[in-house]
Design an enzyme around this catalytic site. Structure first.
Site, PDB file in Angstrom:
ATOM      1  N   ILE A   1     107.632  78.948  31.982  1.00  0.00           N
ATOM      2  CA  ILE A   1     108.585  77.961  31.478  1.00  0.00           C
ATOM      3  C   ILE A   1     109.562  77.623  32.611  1.00  0.00           C
ATOM      4  CG2 ILE A   1     110.217  77.386  29.644  1.00  0.00           C
ATOM      5  CD1 ILE A   1     108.918  79.436  27.862  1.00  0.00           C
ATOM      6  N   PRO A   2     109.064  76.877  33.613  1.00  0.00           N
ATOM      7  CA  PRO A   2     109.974  76.480  34.689  1.00  0.00           C
ATOM      8  C   PRO A   2     111.050  75.549  34.148  1.00  0.00           C
ATOM      9  CG  PRO A   2     107.804  75.462  34.976  1.00  0.00           C
ATOM     10  CD  PRO A   2     107.719  76.362  33.782  1.00  0.00           C
ATOM     11  N   HIS A   3     112.257  75.706  34.663  1.00  0.00           N
ATOM     12  CA  HIS A   3     113.343  74.870  34.169  1.00  0.00           C
ATOM     13  C   HIS A   3     114.388  74.658  35.250  1.00  0.00           C
ATOM     14  CE1 HIS A   3     114.039  79.084  33.054  1.00  0.00           C
ATOM     15  NE2 HIS A   3     115.311  78.857  33.291  1.00  0.00           N
ATOM     16  N   GLY A   4     115.134  73.578  35.066  1.00  0.00           N
ATOM     17  CA  GLY A   4     116.177  73.259  36.016  1.00  0.00           C
ATOM     18  C   GLY A   4     117.234  72.390  35.384  1.00  0.00           C
TER      19      GLY A   4
END
Length: 147
Positions: free
Chosen positions: A64-67
C-alpha cells in the site's frame, strides 16, 4: 468513504512492471494522466520518500504505497495487479502482486490514516484477494475492489 469516490476505473490496471521502481513510476503516470495538474515526477518522489522510511509491503503479496501531496484537495487511489510478482521489501520478504496506492492532501493526516486502515482491512479479506488475483482485466479488477 466509498472506494469508488477515490479510485477511478482509469487508475486501475493489470501490468508487468518488473521492479519496485517501475511500479511506482507506473502508479505516478496513471495518477498524473487522470489528474493533469499533478506532475508524475512529484507523485513518484512522494511515493519514493515514503518507501525510504520503510517498505509499504504489508505481507501476503500486498503493498500500500502512499504519499502526501500539497497540490490536491481529495485523496486519489491507484490499483495495480502485477502479472508477475515483484520484489518489494515487504515485511514477510515475499514478492508483491497487488498494490493499492493512495495519494492524499498534505494537510489531511487523519483521513489518510483511516483510508489506509480501511484498505488494509479490505485487502486482508482472503475472498477479495483471491478475486483480485483471478481478475483478467482492469474492468474486473475495478469491480472486485469497489464491489
Amino acid at each position: 468513504m466509498e472506494l469508488s469516490t477515490i479510485l477511478r476505473p482509469e487508475c486501475t490496471t493489470c501490468a508487468t512492471p518488473g521492479s519496485k521502481k517501475k511500479v511506482l513510476e507506473l502508479i505516478s503516470d496513471l495518477a498524473s494522466a487522470q489528474y493533469p495538474t499533478l506532475s508524475s515526477q512529484a507523485i513518484f518522489e512522494s511515493l519514493l520518500a515514503r518507501e525510504k522510511m520503510g517498505s509499504t509491503g504489508i505481507g501476503n503479496g500486498i503493498a500500500i504505497p502512499h504519499g502526501r501531496l500539497p497540490d490536491i484537495t481529495e485523496p486519489i487511489a491507484v490499483l495495480v495487479k502485477c502479472e508477475e510478482p515483484i520484489a518489494f521489501d515487504a515485511i514477510d520478504n515475499q514478492p508483491v502482486d497487488i498494490l493499492f496506492a493512495l495519494l492524499v492532501p498534505a494537510d489531511q493526516c487523519q483521513q489518510h490514516l483511516s483510508t489506509l486502515s480501511a484498505m488494509a482491512e479490505k485487502l486482508s479479506d482472503k475472498a477479495i484477494l483471491k478475486q483480485l488475483r483471478k481478475s483478467s482485466d482492469e474492468t474486473e479488477l475495478y469491480q472486485v475492489i469497489t464491489g
